[in-house]
Write a protein that holds these residues in place. Structure first.
Motif, PDB file in Angstrom:
ATOM      1  N   THR A 194     -11.849   4.474  -2.272  1.00  0.00           N
ATOM      2  CA  THR A 194     -10.905   3.494  -1.754  1.00  0.00           C
ATOM      3  C   THR A 194     -10.327   2.747  -2.941  1.00  0.00           C
ATOM      4  OG1 THR A 194     -12.080   3.256   0.346  1.00  0.00           O
ATOM      5  CG2 THR A 194     -10.586   1.478  -0.274  1.00  0.00           C
ATOM      6  N   LEU A 195      -9.004   2.796  -3.064  1.00  0.00           N
ATOM      7  CA  LEU A 195      -8.327   2.337  -4.264  1.00  0.00           C
ATOM      8  C   LEU A 195      -7.442   1.134  -3.981  1.00  0.00           C
ATOM      9  CD1 LEU A 195      -7.207   5.871  -5.485  1.00  0.00           C
ATOM     10  CD2 LEU A 195      -9.190   4.572  -6.295  1.00  0.00           C
ATOM     11  N   LYS A 196      -7.319   0.283  -4.976  1.00  0.00           N
ATOM     12  CA  LYS A 196      -6.438  -0.880  -4.902  1.00  0.00           C
ATOM     13  C   LYS A 196      -5.007  -0.445  -5.243  1.00  0.00           C
ATOM     14  CE  LYS A 196      -7.976  -4.517  -7.008  1.00  0.00           C
ATOM     15  NZ  LYS A 196      -8.289  -5.465  -8.117  1.00  0.00           N
ATOM     16  N   LEU A 197      -4.071  -0.850  -4.414  1.00  0.00           N
ATOM     17  CA  LEU A 197      -2.654  -0.587  -4.655  1.00  0.00           C
ATOM     18  C   LEU A 197      -1.949  -1.859  -5.108  1.00  0.00           C
ATOM     19  CD1 LEU A 197      -1.866   1.600  -1.501  1.00  0.00           C
ATOM     20  CD2 LEU A 197      -2.676   2.355  -3.752  1.00  0.00           C
ATOM     21  N   HIS A 198      -0.818  -1.678  -5.783  1.00  0.00           N
ATOM     22  CA  HIS A 198      -0.077  -2.814  -6.331  1.00  0.00           C
ATOM     23  C   HIS A 198       1.384  -2.720  -5.906  1.00  0.00           C
ATOM     24  CE1 HIS A 198      -3.262  -4.056  -9.268  1.00  0.00           C
ATOM     25  NE2 HIS A 198      -3.651  -2.818  -9.014  1.00  0.00           N
TER      26      HIS A 198
END
Length: 447
Positions: free
Chosen positions: A202-206
């Protein structure tokens, strides 16, 4: 011995010579070892079945993504199973309202960003190569945008990993911060597959930046470019990328891509800002600072096409070098030092190359104190290139830095860990023993 594996995983196991050869090496380490077989897993269950067979037979397992590692992480330790996760490449969920996405480990960073079109978001970690996201987490990869957005560790919110025992762990949570217990998630980031197999991230998006402006700044000497980079870092400007390239790099790019960049040491700089007015003022300030620092030429890339062309040149540099040195092998170094010591390490790198009679391109993410040298040599010259890499690591450690800023340890950097970590290295070995008591997961790497 492979009959049971093939029965458990029909149509997933290959012993074809082309597959074994493709999984016998990575991009940067000189040695090659054929694996016993390649398993193309497509699900968590298939990963568990492959590990069950490995436990039953005592066979080591080397996880494999896109094959872009540089330090020997993918080299099988003799007869071993190469566990290829490239077919586990789905985007499982995108939650724009929470600025996160959940993906399988074989998905590439470019494929993830393509799937995010229309959301106004992107995943920023950019190591240059179109690496798999699981592999990027396994080496704690970073790259050109780390200066602003950070590398993999701060951009991974949660992981699913499978231990050598087959047990599945859910590590981290889909939140921006948590104080609940030991942070085991970060332990697996950068572990290079030695503690467990990553099967979900699960990845952080910007948010995509509202305004982007890119500069190419040229200098007479590489040391002046390095000093100018340090000046920019202290300016408070909204830097997103700050890349150093030497004259050999620009020469290779011009020949490979047909560009006409000045063949002088350069900084490739990018700013991400909130408004056009602010960006214009910030760009003018940056140009003034660079002129004061000795810049002899400054070129701006304001359109998307110009920016794409500039960063394509940076990302294609390795292949440009390969094209300019047919038949050569490459030693690709990776060290990082405190920001204030970066110009000193660049000076030392130039001196050491000359002392050893080597020609190498010095480049890298100088905004975070990390740079590389690409040294092209023939078979007889490779030991000399190894001496250069060793000398550069020892100097970086002397300056308070690290043997590797982003490539990882693998086999090449393993010998420096005792000097860098002291007694902590023994505790790393204890953790390895705890999670992988039989030493089946990528053995011989890191510890």
């Amino acid at each position: 011995m492979l009959d049971a594996l093939k029965a458990a995983l029909p149509e997933r196991v290959s012993t074809a010579s082309s597959d074994l050869e493709a999984h016998s090496h990575d991009e940067g380490y000189p040695a090659r070892t054929l694996p016993l077989a390649v398993v193309y897993a497509q699900s968590l269950d298939e990963v568990q079945k492959a590990l069950a067979w490995a436990r039953d037979t005592g066979t080591p397992v080397v996880p494999f993504g896109a094959g872009t590692s540089l330090e020997g992480q993918l080299l099988p330790p003799g007869p071993a199973l190469s566990l290829d996760l490239s077919r586990m490449n789905r985007v499982l969920e995108v939650r724009p309202e929470d600025f996160m996405a959940t993906v399988e480990p074989g998905l590439s960073r470019e494929a993830l960003n393509a799937s995010l079109k229309g959301t106004g978001l992107f995943f920023p970690v950019d190591p240059g190569a179109n690496a798999s996201l699981g592999g990027m987490a396994s080496t704690n990869a970073s790259g050109t945008t780390t200066l602003r957005y950070g590398g993999m560790r701060p951009n991974v919110l949660a992981l699913q990993v499978v231990l050598a025992s087959g047990e599945v762990l859910e590590l981290g949570r889909g939140v921006r911060k948590t104080s609940a217990g030991y942070d085991l998630k970060d332990l697996f980031i950068g572990a290079e597959g030695t503690l467990g197999i990553i099967t979900r991230l699960t990845l952080k998006l910007h948010p995509l930046p509202a305004q982007v402006h890119t500069l190419r700044v040229f200098f007479e000497h590489l040391e002046a470019a390095a000093e100018a980079a340090y000046t920019l870092l202290g300016s408070g400007l909204p830097l997103a990328r700050l890349e150093l390239l030497d004259e050999l790099s620009l020469r290779s790019i011009n020949r490979y891509l047909g560009r006409d960049y000045p063949e002088q040491p350069a900084l490739f700089v990018e700013f991400h800002s909130s408004t056009g007015e602010a960006l214009e003022a910030e760009s003018q300030l940056a140009v003034g600072l660079m002129r004061e620092a000795g810049a002899v030429a400054v070129a701006a890339a304001k359109t998307q096409e110009e920016r794409s062309a500039q960063w394509e040149a940076r990302h294609q540099l390795y292949w440009a070098q390969v094209a300019q040195h047919p038949g050569c092998r490459f030693m690709i170094t990776d060290t990082a030092v405190p920001i204030s010591q970066m110009p000193a390490l660049v000076r030392y790198a130039q001196h050491l190359l000359a002392e050893l009679g080597l020609s190498g391109s010095i480049l890298g993410h100088v905004g975070d104190g990390n740079f590389h040298t690409l040294v092209a040599v023939d078979e007889q010259g490779y030991p000399q290139a190894e001496r250069y890499a060793m000398g550069l690591v020892e100097k970086a450690l002397e300056l308070g830095g690290t043997s590797t800023g982003e490539h990882g340890v693998g086999l090449r950097k393993k010998k420096y860990l005792a000097q860098e970590h002291g007694p902590a290295l023994e505790w790393m070995g204890r953790l390895k023993q705890l999670f992988d008591p039989h030493g089946l997961l990528n053995p011989g790497k890191i510890v």
